[in-house]
Every structure is written in structure tokens, then in C-alpha cells.
Design an enzyme around this catalytic site. Structure first.
Site, PDB file in Angstrom:
ATOM      1  N   LYS A   1     -33.347 -18.316  19.802  1.00 50.98           N
ATOM      2  CA  LYS A   1     -34.087 -17.095  19.471  1.00 50.98           C
ATOM      3  C   LYS A   1     -35.272 -17.513  18.618  1.00 50.98           C
ATOM      4  CE  LYS A   1     -33.387 -12.520  19.866  1.00 50.98           C
ATOM      5  NZ  LYS A   1     -32.778 -11.727  20.922  1.00 50.98           N
TER       6      LYS A   1
ATOM      7  N   GLY B   1     -33.490   5.131  23.345  1.00 51.49           N
ATOM      8  CA  GLY B   1     -34.605   4.285  23.757  1.00 51.49           C
ATOM      9  C   GLY B   1     -34.405   3.815  25.185  1.00 51.49           C
TER      10      GLY B   1
ATOM     11  N   VAL C   1     -32.542   1.531  26.559  1.00 51.15           N
ATOM     12  CA  VAL C   1     -31.155   1.401  27.015  1.00 51.15           C
ATOM     13  C   VAL C   1     -30.406   2.725  26.874  1.00 51.15           C
ATOM     14  CG1 VAL C   1     -28.965   0.197  26.700  1.00 51.15           C
ATOM     15  CG2 VAL C   1     -31.102  -1.049  26.369  1.00 51.15           C
TER      16      VAL C   1
HETATM   17  P1  NAD Z   1     -35.599   0.856  21.925  1.00 49.12           P
HETATM   18  O1  NAD Z   1     -36.469   0.451  20.797  1.00 49.12           O
HETATM   19  O2  NAD Z   1     -36.192   1.196  23.248  1.00 49.12           O
HETATM   20  O3  NAD Z   1     -34.728   2.139  21.491  1.00 49.12           O
HETATM   21  C1  NAD Z   1     -34.142   2.298  20.235  1.00 49.12           C
HETATM   22  C2  NAD Z   1     -34.049   3.796  19.971  1.00 49.12           C
HETATM   23  O4  NAD Z   1     -33.309   4.009  18.776  1.00 49.12           O
HETATM   24  C3  NAD Z   1     -35.415   4.472  19.779  1.00 49.12           C
HETATM   25  O5  NAD Z   1     -35.497   5.644  20.565  1.00 49.12           O
HETATM   26  C4  NAD Z   1     -35.428   4.790  18.284  1.00 49.12           C
HETATM   27  O6  NAD Z   1     -36.204   5.943  17.977  1.00 49.12           O
HETATM   28  C5  NAD Z   1     -33.963   5.021  18.020  1.00 49.12           C
HETATM   29  N1  NAD Z   1     -33.560   4.906  16.626  1.00 49.12           N
HETATM   30  C6  NAD Z   1     -34.028   4.053  15.691  1.00 49.12           C
HETATM   31  N2  NAD Z   1     -33.410   4.284  14.516  1.00 49.12           N
HETATM   32  C7  NAD Z   1     -32.513   5.269  14.740  1.00 49.12           C
HETATM   33  C8  NAD Z   1     -31.566   5.935  13.918  1.00 49.12           C
HETATM   34  N3  NAD Z   1     -31.414   5.653  12.630  1.00 49.12           N
HETATM   35  N4  NAD Z   1     -30.816   6.912  14.474  1.00 49.12           N
HETATM   36  C9  NAD Z   1     -30.954   7.249  15.775  1.00 49.12           C
HETATM   37  N5  NAD Z   1     -31.846   6.645  16.597  1.00 49.12           N
HETATM   38  C10 NAD Z   1     -32.606   5.678  16.072  1.00 49.12           C
HETATM   39  O7  NAD Z   1     -34.502  -0.282  22.048  1.00 49.12           O
HETATM   40  P2  NAD Z   1     -33.592  -0.632  23.307  1.00 49.12           P
HETATM   41  O8  NAD Z   1     -34.254  -1.665  24.123  1.00 49.12           O
HETATM   42  O9  NAD Z   1     -33.129   0.643  23.942  1.00 49.12           O
HETATM   43  O10 NAD Z   1     -32.363  -1.349  22.596  1.00 49.12           O
HETATM   44  C11 NAD Z   1     -31.390  -0.590  21.886  1.00 49.12           C
HETATM   45  C12 NAD Z   1     -30.407  -1.555  21.220  1.00 49.12           C
HETATM   46  O11 NAD Z   1     -29.774  -2.370  22.216  1.00 49.12           O
HETATM   47  C13 NAD Z   1     -31.062  -2.548  20.251  1.00 49.12           C
HETATM   48  O12 NAD Z   1     -30.176  -2.800  19.193  1.00 49.12           O
HETATM   49  C14 NAD Z   1     -31.233  -3.810  21.074  1.00 49.12           C
HETATM   50  O13 NAD Z   1     -31.254  -4.976  20.280  1.00 49.12           O
HETATM   51  C15 NAD Z   1     -29.996  -3.754  21.933  1.00 49.12           C
HETATM   52  N6  NAD Z   1     -30.129  -4.494  23.203  1.00 49.12           N
HETATM   53  C16 NAD Z   1     -31.096  -4.154  24.088  1.00 49.12           C
HETATM   54  C17 NAD Z   1     -31.205  -4.839  25.310  1.00 49.12           C
HETATM   55  C18 NAD Z   1     -32.255  -4.477  26.316  1.00 49.12           C
HETATM   56  O14 NAD Z   1     -32.148  -4.902  27.471  1.00 49.12           O
HETATM   57  N7  NAD Z   1     -33.253  -3.676  25.953  1.00 49.12           N
HETATM   58  C19 NAD Z   1     -30.309  -5.875  25.609  1.00 49.12           C
HETATM   59  C20 NAD Z   1     -29.296  -6.188  24.684  1.00 49.12           C
HETATM   60  C21 NAD Z   1     -29.218  -5.485  23.487  1.00 49.12           C
END
Ligand code: NAD
Length: 373
Positions: A105, A205, A207
Site C-alpha cells: 500500500k 458511497g 459500494v
Molecule cells: P465512498 O467514499 O464512495 O463512500 C463512503 C460513503 O460514506 C460516502 O457516501 C460518505 O458520505 C459516507 N460517510 C462518511 N462518513 C460517514 C459517517 N460518519 N456516517 C455515515 N456515512 C458516512 O467509499 P466506497 O468506495 O464506497 O468505500 C466504502 C468503504 O469500503 C471504505 O471503508 C473503503 O475503504 C471500503 N472498501 C471499498 C472498496 C471499493 O471497491 N470501493 C473495496 C474494499 C473496501
């Protein structure tokens, strides 16, 4: 590696001269709890505004793959610690998903809103090129698809791009989480049917929203929360989801709690208050501490280890660097294995009395040890 076919931009001697890359593996190993990393590099380019850490945790099973996080951490040590912690998680995630990859990473210490410049990325691409045979990067917090494409035009070791790649992995992550939730329900209740089940999703978001669509389509009742009110309003209108306040979603009375926003959200302060019977979501590092899984188990809450259930995105990105080239059907087949892996972990945790994350850790370690032999 098929990624090597990208056209590579050659840096001018003047550009190359201002990047200084230092091996900080020994210094990093003195940070609490991190002594097993193969290589940790610090790249600095004062002229082009780059401070970056590339942490290569383990390459026993293959080159280390893991995204680059662009974040202004509170101090340099916090940035290094984050890179070390995240890279170790990637080793486990790749191993348990059965991928021929190791864990790595990177962190660029910068404000993603204000500090991203072509010059900064040029300098970072040069740093990446120096480790092209051992580290492959991709998107993470702060790094967009466009940023990844920019880097990929300059160095081959970038995945999750549109240049010969498969783009945004979030839908694949959501699919793995959806299948994982069904496996958890099956283990806990004897049925994986979602009709009539309730799921609380924290974060809508990339996911979280894709997961909400899948769950609603399968008949689940949703309670959602996001700090972005437009996102909850859209889910209420489009999916009939109930909306909870961000500080109430974790303690909603539901069958499944799916954290899809932040890390560290399950901890000693709130485990006693949870009402869900299952915790299964996409967030990385959902538990503040490894031992929080023991407290969940003691409360009878089934925890799907995050790096097992959220591996779909990594599986998809990894397919880009497959020697045979990207194959969507292969990706889907591998993601379809996530529920079986989880079921094995749940059964072994029950048999052994161990927490599910401990069982997952031991499975991943066993695969790495076999690879080493
Ligand atoms: P993203 O940034 O698109 O979405 C995150 C969402 O969470 C946003 O809508 C944001 O407004 C919301 N948020 C932030 N703080 C918050 C809170 N206190 N309460 C409620 N909502 C809140 O991120 P993503 O790509 O959807 O990823 C989501 C999680 O999954 C992250 O932790 C990421 O590390 C993990 N993840 C993502 C992937 C991927 O393929 N995108 C893969 C593995 C793990």
C-alpha cells in the site's frame, strides 16, 4: 504482467533528478507492532511537492498489490503507520482470496482537494517505476480513476485504470459483500433468503449504494445513513429505505449491520449497544482492535471479517495483471467463492471457539506459509 504493455512516458533528466527515494524499512520497523515488512520506501521531491511512502509487506505469493491513499495525515509517523497497517491487511486479503499476489500500500501525504498536480504525479510515477517488479498500485481514498490513468501512462505498475483495465472496482466489492451477507444469514439462521430481512447500511458511497440496490432487489428492508443527505434521500425515494441519523445507524435494531463508510466503527464503546445479529460490510478495518471480534462473539454477534467479505474489488483489479489478461467471467467466479470461504470461517470459529477474524488470519497465514515452502 499484461500491465507492462502500457506506453511509458520517460521523465526528463531534470525531473528525475529532484526525486530522492530512501529505504526506511529499518526505521519503520521500530514503529509499534510493525516489524515484518519487506521494504518501506520514502520518496521526497520538494520541487514537485511529493512526500510518499510505499510499504511492501509481503511478496511471498506474488507482487504486492494495493492502492495509493492521498491523505494529509496528522504527522509523518501517522502516514507511515497507515501505510504499514494497510499493506499488512492487503497481504491477508490477497492470500485469503486465493490470489497470486502479495500485500502493499502507498500513502501520498497531501491534501487530495488542493495538492494534486501533474508535477506531483510525475514524481510519484518515477517512484513507482523504481518498484515496478514488486509493487502494483491502484485507487484508494483521494486517488481517482483519472489519477490512476495519468500514472499508468507513465509507469506500468498501476491497475484499476481505464487504459487496458477494468475501471472502478466498487460494484465487484458490493457483489462480494452481498453474497457474504447471504452466507452469514445462512450460518446464523439456516436460510440465506433476504426477503423480509432488515439491513442497516452505514455509508451510501460507491459500494454502499450498489449494495443497497442489490439488497433491495432481493427483498430486504433497508435502513440507511450517510452524512450526505442527498444520498439518503435518493435511497429513500428510489429503494424505499428508512433513513437513520449517522450516529444512530450502528445501533439500529436489524438483522444485519453493514458498515460501508469508515474504519474503526466497531469498538469497545459501542459493541454492548449493537442490536444486529450480524456485522458484514465493506469498510476496511471495521474493528478498532483485533480483539473487538472476541467481544462480538461473546455477545453472539456473527462478524464477517472485513478483508474476506470486501475482497471483490481486489479480485477485479488483480485480474488486470493476470498473465492471461482481464477476464470478467473469471472475476465473477472468484467473487462467487467469497461466501464459501466465509462459511468455512464461520464453521471453524464455532468449532474452535475462536473469533472469526482469528480464524481468517490463521487461514491466510497458512496459505502464505505454504507459498513460502
Ligand atoms: P465512498 O467514499 O464512495 O463512500 C463512503 C460513503 O460514506 C460516502 O457516501 C460518505 O458520505 C459516507 N460517510 C462518511 N462518513 C460517514 C459517517 N460518519 N456516517 C455515515 N456515512 C458516512 O467509499 P466506497 O468506495 O464506497 O468505500 C466504502 C468503504 O469500503 C471504505 O471503508 C473503503 O475503504 C471500503 N472498501 C471499498 C472498496 C471499493 O471497491 N470501493 C473495496 C474494499 C473496501
Amino acid at each position: 504482467m499484461s500491465a507492462n504493455t502500457a506506453r511509458v512516458h520517460k521523465a526528463t533528466p531534470e525531473e528525475a533528478s529532484s526525486l530522492v527515494v530512501e529505504d526506511i524499512t529499518r526505521a519503520a520497523s521500530r514503529l509499534a507492532g510493525f516489524d515484518g515488512h519487506e521494504k518501506v520506501l520514502l520518496g521526497r521531491d520538494d520541487r514537485r511537492g511529493l512526500t510518499a511512502i510505499i510499504a511492501i509487506h509481503d511478496t511471498t505469493l506474488g507482487p504486492a498489490l494495493g492502492g495509493t491513499r492521498i491523505w494529509m495525515h496528522d504527522g509523518f509517523d501517522a502516514a507511515v503507520t497507515d501505510a504499514l497497517r494497510l499493506s499488512r491487511g492487503m497481504t491477508l486479503k490477497a492470500a485469503i482470496a486465493g490470489l497470486p499476489l502479495g500485500g502493499g500500500k502507498a500513502v501520498i501525504r497531501a491534501d487530495a482537494k488542493h495538492d494534486k498536480t501533474p508535477e506531483l504525479f510525475d514524481a510519484y510515477a518515477e517512484m513507482l517505476a523504481q518498484v515496478h517488479d514488486s509493487y502494483i498500485t491502484a485507487e484508494d481514498v483521494g486517488m481517482t480513476l483519472a489519477d490512476a490513468d495519468y500514472l499508468r501512462a507513465r509507469t506500468p505498475n498501476v491497475a484499476g485504470t481505464t487504459i487496458g483495465g477494468s475501471g472502478n472496482p466498487s460494484a465487484f466489492t458490493a457483489e462480494g459483500v452481498f453474497l457474504g451477507i447471504r452466507a452469514a444469514l445462512k450460518h446464523k439462521t439456516g436460510s440465506d433468503a433476504l426477503a423480509g430481512r432488515s439491513v442497516a447500511i452505514q455509508g451510501l458511497g460507491a459500494v454502499g449504494r450498489a449494495l443497497a440496490d442489490r439488497l433491495a432487489g432481493a427483498g430486504a428492508r433497508l435502513i440507511v445513513a450517510d452524512i450526505d443527505r442527498q444520498r439518503t434521500a435518493d435511497a429513500a425515494t428510489g429503494l424505499g429505505a428508512a433513513v437513520a441519523a449517522p450516529d444512530e445507524i450502528l445501533t439500529a435494531a436489524v438483522d444485519v449491520l453493514a458498515p460501508c463508510a469508515l474504519g474503526g466503527v466497531i469498538n469497545q464503546r459501542n459493541i454492548g449497544l449493537l442490536k444486529a445479529g450480524i456485522v458484514a460490510g465493506s469498510s476496511n478495518n471495521q474493528l478498532l482492535h483485533h480483539d473487538d471480534a472476541i467481544a462480538l462473539k461473546e455477545r453472539g454477534i456473527l462478524y464477517a471479517p472485513d478483508y474476506v467479505i470486501n475482497a471483490g474489488g481486489l479480485v477485479n483489479v488483480a485480474a488486470e495483471v493476470d498473465a492471461d489478461g482481464y477476464d470478467k467471467a473469471k472475476v465473477e467466479a472468484r467473487i462467487a467463492e467469497i461466501p464459501a470461504t466465509l462459511s468455512t470461517i464461520f464453521a471453524e470459529a464455532e468449532r474452535s471457539g475462536k473469533a472469526t477474524n482469528q480464524v481468517a488470519f490463521e487461514m491466510a497465514e497458512a496459505r502464505i506459509a505454504a507459498g513460502r515452502r
